[in-house]
Design an enzyme around this catalytic site. Sequence first.
Site, PDB file in Angstrom:
ATOM      1  N   SER A 115       0.834  -1.192   0.000  1.00  0.00           N
ATOM      2  CA  SER A 115       0.000   0.000   0.000  1.00  0.00           C
ATOM      3  C   SER A 115       0.878   1.254   0.000  1.00  0.00           C
ATOM      4  CB  SER A 115      -0.962  -0.030   1.191  1.00  0.00           C
ATOM      5  OG  SER A 115      -1.967   0.942   1.054  1.00  0.00           O
ATOM      6  N   GLU A 213      -2.243  -2.090  -8.299  1.00  0.00           N
ATOM      7  CA  GLU A 213      -3.385  -2.400  -7.442  1.00  0.00           C
ATOM      8  C   GLU A 213      -3.798  -1.140  -6.716  1.00  0.00           C
ATOM      9  OE1 GLU A 213      -3.584  -2.540  -3.844  1.00  0.00           O
ATOM     10  OE2 GLU A 213      -1.617  -1.609  -3.670  1.00  0.00           O
ATOM     11  N   HIS A 275      -4.562  -5.457  -1.577  1.00  0.00           N
ATOM     12  CA  HIS A 275      -5.444  -5.289  -0.426  1.00  0.00           C
ATOM     13  C   HIS A 275      -6.434  -6.448  -0.395  1.00  0.00           C
ATOM     14  CE1 HIS A 275      -3.875  -1.183  -0.844  1.00  0.00           C
ATOM     15  NE2 HIS A 275      -4.207  -0.990   0.424  1.00  0.00           N
TER      16      HIS A 275
END
Length: 308
Positions: A115, A213, A275
Amino acid sequence: MTSHRLWIPARLRSGDRVAVVAPSGPVDPVLLAGGRQILTEIGLDVVVMPRVLNRRGYLAGSDAGRAADLQDAWCDPDVRAVICARGGYGATRLLDLLDWAAMEAARPKILLGSSDITALHRAFAVRLGVASCFGPMPACSTLGAAGGPERDSLEHLCTSLFEMETPTPVAGDQVIVPGHAEGPLTGGNLTLLASLCGTPHAMRAQGHIVLLEDVGEEPYRVDRMITQLLQAGCLNGAIGIVLGSWVDCGEPMGVLIERLAPLGVPMIAGLPIGHGSPQFTAWMGADAVIDTESCSLTCLFRDPATAL
């Protein structure tokens, strides 16, 4: 300073010391305790750096404190891996505060996180020439939840972190452009990659497979960020595209296909990387293979002595 190939740090053995840091958002102490227990149970000696539970609004304490913990952990000769507690926001704020010369002089080791930690993956590649691990973190629900870790995610993390293990291929569910590609992996979280455009740490995809992503971004925002990467030249020369998870992003596949398929390189989607759960691990900077016959991505490990 990096060449096309990054140095792949030595993987872990049972009993190795790892340090948990918090370079981004504030850490939930309950999740951290659960994740630390899991790391201990898989055989690691876990040290939590002193400022991990600090809090300053949407950050895990001051910029200077977060940078100090990260640098101290990286430069500690007894630490074999630096594990980020969680993502959130804040890692980009540290990039101008770290003593990169001191960190370059330290023994290369594993950096694990995902992330927001995409900013550190990019900076460690550019500044240190070191490959790093994009995967689940201890103060997030995949590892630290009260019900225990998601087992497939934990197993894949272990095969990625520990020596004498070979990570299994990560399977997707959609082939967008058929073909075969082999080369170093780059990319990560789309929002972070877009925010790094115009900085010294911007992604350069030439000769690389690109992983993308994100979480919580509407399709029009995904469109905007992909367009930014394209117009900035960050995707020029990519040899393959891998689309990971798009949790709470509505229906982004239409725009992703529209914007990325014209690159004409092998492209697969639906891989559980990024995620959500399960959350598999990928080595940024290590060689990887896209196989569209099996719709999978496999990370490879070669002799570190030949990795530069």
